[in-house]
Design an enzyme around this catalytic site. Structure first.
Site, mmCIF file in Angstrom:
data_model
loop_
_atom_site.group_PDB
_atom_site.id
_atom_site.type_symbol
_atom_site.label_atom_id
_atom_site.label_comp_id
_atom_site.label_asym_id
_atom_site.label_seq_id
_atom_site.Cartn_x
_atom_site.Cartn_y
_atom_site.Cartn_z
ATOM 1 N N GLU A 87 0.852 -1.365 -0.581
ATOM 2 C CA GLU A 87 0.223 -0.248 -0.102
ATOM 3 C C GLU A 87 0.951 1.423 0.215
ATOM 4 O O GLU A 87 0.244 2.392 0.681
ATOM 5 C CB GLU A 87 -0.976 0.097 1.189
ATOM 6 C CG GLU A 87 -1.954 -1.613 1.297
ATOM 7 C CD GLU A 87 -2.551 -1.436 0.352
ATOM 8 O OE1 GLU A 87 -2.780 -0.656 -0.497
ATOM 9 O OE2 GLU A 87 -3.555 -2.406 0.317
ATOM 10 N N CYS A 146 -12.706 -6.333 -20.840
ATOM 11 C CA CYS A 146 -12.417 -6.308 -22.096
ATOM 12 C C CYS A 146 -10.798 -7.573 -23.032
ATOM 13 O O CYS A 146 -10.445 -7.857 -24.027
ATOM 14 C CB CYS A 146 -12.150 -5.419 -23.146
ATOM 15 S SG CYS A 146 -10.694 -3.964 -22.563
#
Length: 191
Positions: A87, A146
């Site tokens: 993080e 996609c």
């Protein structure tokens, strides 16, 4: 010579998994690692956890943590072979420079893992500085629905609709964010 590395990607690219694998490789060879993660992300308690089920205990940092001093102190008590930071987008600019000093002056490699941009396509402070000063930049790949490379993080509401405004930091997983290619990210925000 130790280096500062920045591994960056969109959500769901396996950043935490890659971090935990790197730590495992050091530990398996008898070398100690020091793991850090952002205190703001409390989803995994006091651990770095990946979506595939791997986890490890970690130190927590917030904006007031002096990473250089904490790491140097630990290294003097017992040698640290590698520092791994999850993080890393939540690091302050000052903390990124502290980590650079750990690599440059203390001689410990520092591997940082994080998001490059937020849900509006803006750089996080920690990521911006890492992109500017890291010795090595490594992009991990996430995949858009996609099939193209996902580089953006779309924040969604409870119904799956794109969220266009809000605070830069809102902790969440697959329930709040979707990794998309830039084209589908732009389409979702313009809908």
């Amino acid at each position: 010579m130790a280096k500062l590395y920045f591994y960056f990607a969109a959500m769901n690219a396996g950043k935490s998994t890659t971090l935990l694998q790197a730590s495992f490789n050091y530990v398996e060879r008898g070398m100690a690692t020091m793991l850090w993660t952002a205190a703001i992300d409390d989803r995994a308690n006091k651990a770095i956890a990946s979506r595939i089920g791997l986890s490890a205990d970690a130190n927590r940092y917030d904006a007031s943590t002096n990473l250089h001093d904490r790491i140097e102190e630990a290294h003097k008590a017992s040698p640290v072979a590698c520092v791994l930071v999850d993080e890393a987008q939540f690091l302050t600019a000052e903390q990124v420079w502290q980590l650079a000093r750990v690599a440059d002056e203390v001689g410990i490699p520092v591997l940082c893992y994080g998001l490059r941009t937020d849900f509006q396509g803006q750089l996080f402070e920690g990521s911006a500085v890492l992109l500017g000063i890291a010795d090595a930049l490594i992009e991990l790949k996430a995949v858009c629905h996609c099939g193209r490379k996902a580089t953006m993080n779309l924040r969604v509401d409870e119904s799956g609709n794109a969220v266009k405004v809000g605070e830069q930091t809102e902790i969440g997983g697959n329930d709040r964010y979707v990794a998309l290619c830039r084209r589908h990210f732009s389409q979702a925000l313009s809908a």
